[in-house]
Design a protein around this motif. Structure first.
Motif, PDB file in Angstrom:
ATOM      1  N   CYS A  17     -20.513  38.552   9.468  1.00  0.00           N
ATOM      2  CA  CYS A  17     -19.322  38.679   9.837  1.00  0.00           C
ATOM      3  C   CYS A  17     -19.034  37.686  11.246  1.00  0.00           C
ATOM      4  N   TYR A  18     -17.883  37.078  10.878  1.00  0.00           N
ATOM      5  CA  TYR A  18     -17.660  36.168  12.124  1.00  0.00           C
ATOM      6  C   TYR A  18     -16.106  35.852  11.686  1.00  0.00           C
ATOM      7  N   ALA A  19     -15.624  35.153  13.191  1.00  0.00           N
ATOM      8  CA  ALA A  19     -14.443  34.861  13.298  1.00  0.00           C
ATOM      9  C   ALA A  19     -14.349  33.137  13.233  1.00  0.00           C
ATOM     10  N   LEU A  76     -15.559  38.689   6.510  1.00  0.00           N
ATOM     11  CA  LEU A  76     -16.924  39.502   6.125  1.00  0.00           C
ATOM     12  C   LEU A  76     -17.230  38.656   4.917  1.00  0.00           C
ATOM     13  N   SER A  77     -18.482  38.224   4.825  1.00  0.00           N
ATOM     14  CA  SER A  77     -19.065  37.702   3.552  1.00  0.00           C
ATOM     15  C   SER A  77     -20.649  37.951   3.166  1.00  0.00           C
ATOM     16  N   LEU A  78     -20.830  37.821   2.157  1.00  0.00           N
ATOM     17  CA  LEU A  78     -22.281  38.256   1.419  1.00  0.00           C
ATOM     18  C   LEU A  78     -22.504  37.286   0.414  1.00  0.00           C
ATOM     19  N   SER A  79     -23.654  36.367   0.288  1.00  0.00           N
ATOM     20  CA  SER A  79     -23.814  35.661  -0.676  1.00  0.00           C
ATOM     21  C   SER A  79     -25.229  36.164  -1.455  1.00  0.00           C
ATOM     22  N   GLN A  80     -25.223  35.800  -2.895  1.00  0.00           N
ATOM     23  CA  GLN A  80     -26.206  36.558  -3.509  1.00  0.00           C
ATOM     24  C   GLN A  80     -26.224  35.715  -4.783  1.00  0.00           C
ATOM     25  N   VAL A  81     -27.244  35.546  -5.517  1.00  0.00           N
ATOM     26  CA  VAL A  81     -27.825  35.058  -6.996  1.00  0.00           C
ATOM     27  C   VAL A  81     -27.183  35.984  -7.745  1.00  0.00           C
ATOM     28  N   ASN A  82     -27.508  37.080  -7.694  1.00  0.00           N
ATOM     29  CA  ASN A  82     -27.415  38.225  -8.382  1.00  0.00           C
ATOM     30  C   ASN A  82     -25.727  38.884  -8.500  1.00  0.00           C
ATOM     31  N   VAL A  83     -24.975  38.397  -9.259  1.00  0.00           N
ATOM     32  CA  VAL A  83     -23.657  38.784  -9.048  1.00  0.00           C
ATOM     33  C   VAL A  83     -23.413  40.475  -9.313  1.00  0.00           C
ATOM     34  N   GLU A  84     -24.182  40.928 -10.264  1.00  0.00           N
ATOM     35  CA  GLU A  84     -23.993  42.564 -10.217  1.00  0.00           C
ATOM     36  C   GLU A  84     -24.363  43.136  -9.121  1.00  0.00           C
ATOM     37  N   ARG A  85     -25.071  42.848  -8.139  1.00  0.00           N
ATOM     38  CA  ARG A  85     -25.211  43.308  -6.922  1.00  0.00           C
ATOM     39  C   ARG A  85     -23.845  43.470  -5.884  1.00  0.00           C
ATOM     40  N   GLN A 110     -36.001  25.187  -8.473  1.00  0.00           N
ATOM     41  CA  GLN A 110     -36.047  26.662  -8.497  1.00  0.00           C
ATOM     42  C   GLN A 110     -34.664  27.409  -7.907  1.00  0.00           C
ATOM     43  N   TRP A 111     -33.699  26.627  -7.308  1.00  0.00           N
ATOM     44  CA  TRP A 111     -32.732  27.130  -6.637  1.00  0.00           C
ATOM     45  C   TRP A 111     -31.805  27.407  -7.623  1.00  0.00           C
ATOM     46  N   GLN A 112     -30.960  28.660  -7.616  1.00  0.00           N
ATOM     47  CA  GLN A 112     -30.048  28.914  -8.553  1.00  0.00           C
ATOM     48  C   GLN A 112     -28.684  28.979  -7.886  1.00  0.00           C
ATOM     49  N   PRO A 113     -27.698  29.022  -8.798  1.00  0.00           N
ATOM     50  CA  PRO A 113     -26.145  29.040  -8.247  1.00  0.00           C
ATOM     51  C   PRO A 113     -26.028  30.331  -7.625  1.00  0.00           C
ATOM     52  N   VAL A 114     -25.288  30.132  -6.715  1.00  0.00           N
ATOM     53  CA  VAL A 114     -24.931  31.463  -5.757  1.00  0.00           C
ATOM     54  C   VAL A 114     -23.486  31.824  -5.926  1.00  0.00           C
ATOM     55  N   HIS A 115     -23.174  33.442  -5.939  1.00  0.00           N
ATOM     56  CA  HIS A 115     -22.247  33.848  -5.837  1.00  0.00           C
ATOM     57  C   HIS A 115     -21.850  34.411  -4.578  1.00  0.00           C
ATOM     58  N   HIS A 116     -20.491  34.524  -4.232  1.00  0.00           N
ATOM     59  CA  HIS A 116     -20.002  34.889  -2.992  1.00  0.00           C
ATOM     60  C   HIS A 116     -19.099  36.074  -3.145  1.00  0.00           C
ATOM     61  N   TRP A 117     -19.294  37.321  -2.144  1.00  0.00           N
ATOM     62  CA  TRP A 117     -18.325  38.137  -1.834  1.00  0.00           C
ATOM     63  C   TRP A 117     -17.765  37.908  -0.354  1.00  0.00           C
ATOM     64  N   TYR A 118     -16.232  37.885  -0.217  1.00  0.00           N
ATOM     65  CA  TYR A 118     -15.720  37.881   1.046  1.00  0.00           C
ATOM     66  C   TYR A 118     -14.499  38.738   1.148  1.00  0.00           C
ATOM     67  N   VAL A 119     -14.225  39.204   2.378  1.00  0.00           N
ATOM     68  CA  VAL A 119     -12.825  39.774   2.699  1.00  0.00           C
ATOM     69  C   VAL A 119     -12.435  38.883   4.008  1.00  0.00           C
ATOM     70  N   SER A 120     -11.081  38.435   3.993  1.00  0.00           N
ATOM     71  CA  SER A 120     -10.552  37.821   4.937  1.00  0.00           C
ATOM     72  C   SER A 120      -9.262  38.356   5.629  1.00  0.00           C
ATOM     73  N   SER A 121      -8.467  39.468   4.984  1.00  0.00           N
ATOM     74  CA  SER A 121      -7.436  40.013   5.532  1.00  0.00           C
ATOM     75  C   SER A 121      -7.812  40.931   6.745  1.00  0.00           C
ATOM     76  N   ASP A 173      -8.448  44.406   5.698  1.00  0.00           N
ATOM     77  CA  ASP A 173      -9.495  44.733   4.840  1.00  0.00           C
ATOM     78  C   ASP A 173     -10.815  44.572   5.613  1.00  0.00           C
ATOM     79  N   VAL A 174     -10.887  43.760   6.336  1.00  0.00           N
ATOM     80  CA  VAL A 174     -12.235  43.586   7.307  1.00  0.00           C
ATOM     81  C   VAL A 174     -12.248  44.961   7.952  1.00  0.00           C
ATOM     82  N   GLN A 175     -11.267  45.478   8.690  1.00  0.00           N
ATOM     83  CA  GLN A 175     -11.321  46.596   9.468  1.00  0.00           C
ATOM     84  C   GLN A 175     -11.984  47.697   8.817  1.00  0.00           C
ATOM     85  N   ALA A 176     -10.996  47.850   7.405  1.00  0.00           N
ATOM     86  CA  ALA A 176     -11.415  49.138   6.643  1.00  0.00           C
ATOM     87  C   ALA A 176     -12.934  48.780   6.246  1.00  0.00           C
ATOM     88  N   SER A 177     -13.376  47.674   5.507  1.00  0.00           N
ATOM     89  CA  SER A 177     -14.696  47.507   5.471  1.00  0.00           C
ATOM     90  C   SER A 177     -15.549  47.850   6.460  1.00  0.00           C
TER      91      SER A 177
END
Length: 146
Positions: free
Chosen positions: A21-23, A36-45, A72-83, A86-90
Motif C-alpha cells: 500500500c503506498y501513496a 493497494l497492489s499485489l503482483s503474482q505470476v499465478n492469475v488464479e490467486r 526462468q522469469w515468468q510474466p507477472v499479473h497485477h491486481w490494484y485498487v486506486s480509488s 475502494d482502498v479504504q473499503a479493501s
C-alpha cells in the motif's frame, strides 16, 4: 456478493506477504494517489483475492519485463485498487488479519495521502475557518451560532 470470513483471512495473509500500500505521485500526475497492489505470476490467486474482497480492484497482465531477464522469469499479473473509497473499503475488510508491519505501512500511506489533500485545500479551510456572509468565523464561534 456475499463475503466469506475464511476467504478474507486467506486474502489478508496473501496480501500481508505479497501486497503493498503506498501513496504516490508522478511527474504527469502531481497529485498524490493512494494504491493497494499485489503482483503474482499465478492469475488464479489474484482472481481469488479479488473475489474475497467482493470484486474490488482490477487485474491486468501478463506483463513481461522489457529488459533482458533470466529464462526462468515468468510474466507477472497485477491486481490494484486506486480509488480512495475502494482502498479504504479493501483495507477495512483485511484489517483484522493484517500484521502490525503491514498496518503501519497502510497507516503511513493514508497519512501521506491525507496530508497532501489537506495541504491542497483552500487556506481558509485548512485553518478551520468558515466563510459566512462576508464574515470569517472560527469553528468555536460557529458552535455558539448553531
Amino acid at each position: 456478493m456475499r463475503i466469506n470470513r475464511e476467504e478474507l483471512a486467506w486474502a489478508a495473509g496473501f496480501y500481508d506477504g505479497e501486497g503493498t500500500c503506498y501513496a504516490r505521485s508522478t511527474r504527469r500526475r502531481p497529485q498524490v494517489q493512494l494504491l493497494l497492489s499485489l503482483s503474482q505470476v499465478n492469475v488464479e490467486r489474484l482472481v481469488r483475492f479479488r473475489d474475497a474482497l467482493g470484486g474490488k480492484g482490477r487485474i491486468y497482465g501478463p506483463i513481461k519485463l522489457k529488459r533482458p531477464s533470466p529464462p526462468q522469469w515468468q510474466p507477472v499479473h497485477h491486481w490494484y485498487v486506486s480509488s480512495f473509497e475502494d482502498v479504504q473499503a479493501s483495507v477495512a475488510l483485511l484489517w483484522t488479519w493484517l500484521s502490525r508491519e503491514r498496518r503501519q505501512q497502510v497507516s503511513r500511506a493514508f497519512r501521506r495521502f491525507l496530508a497532501y489533500h489537506h495541504a491542497q485545500a483552500p487556506q481558509w479551510k485548512r485553518r478551520a475557518f468558515v466563510r459566512k456572509q462576508n464574515q470569517i468565523t472560527t469553528r468555536a464561534q460557529l458552535k455558539l451560532v448553531v
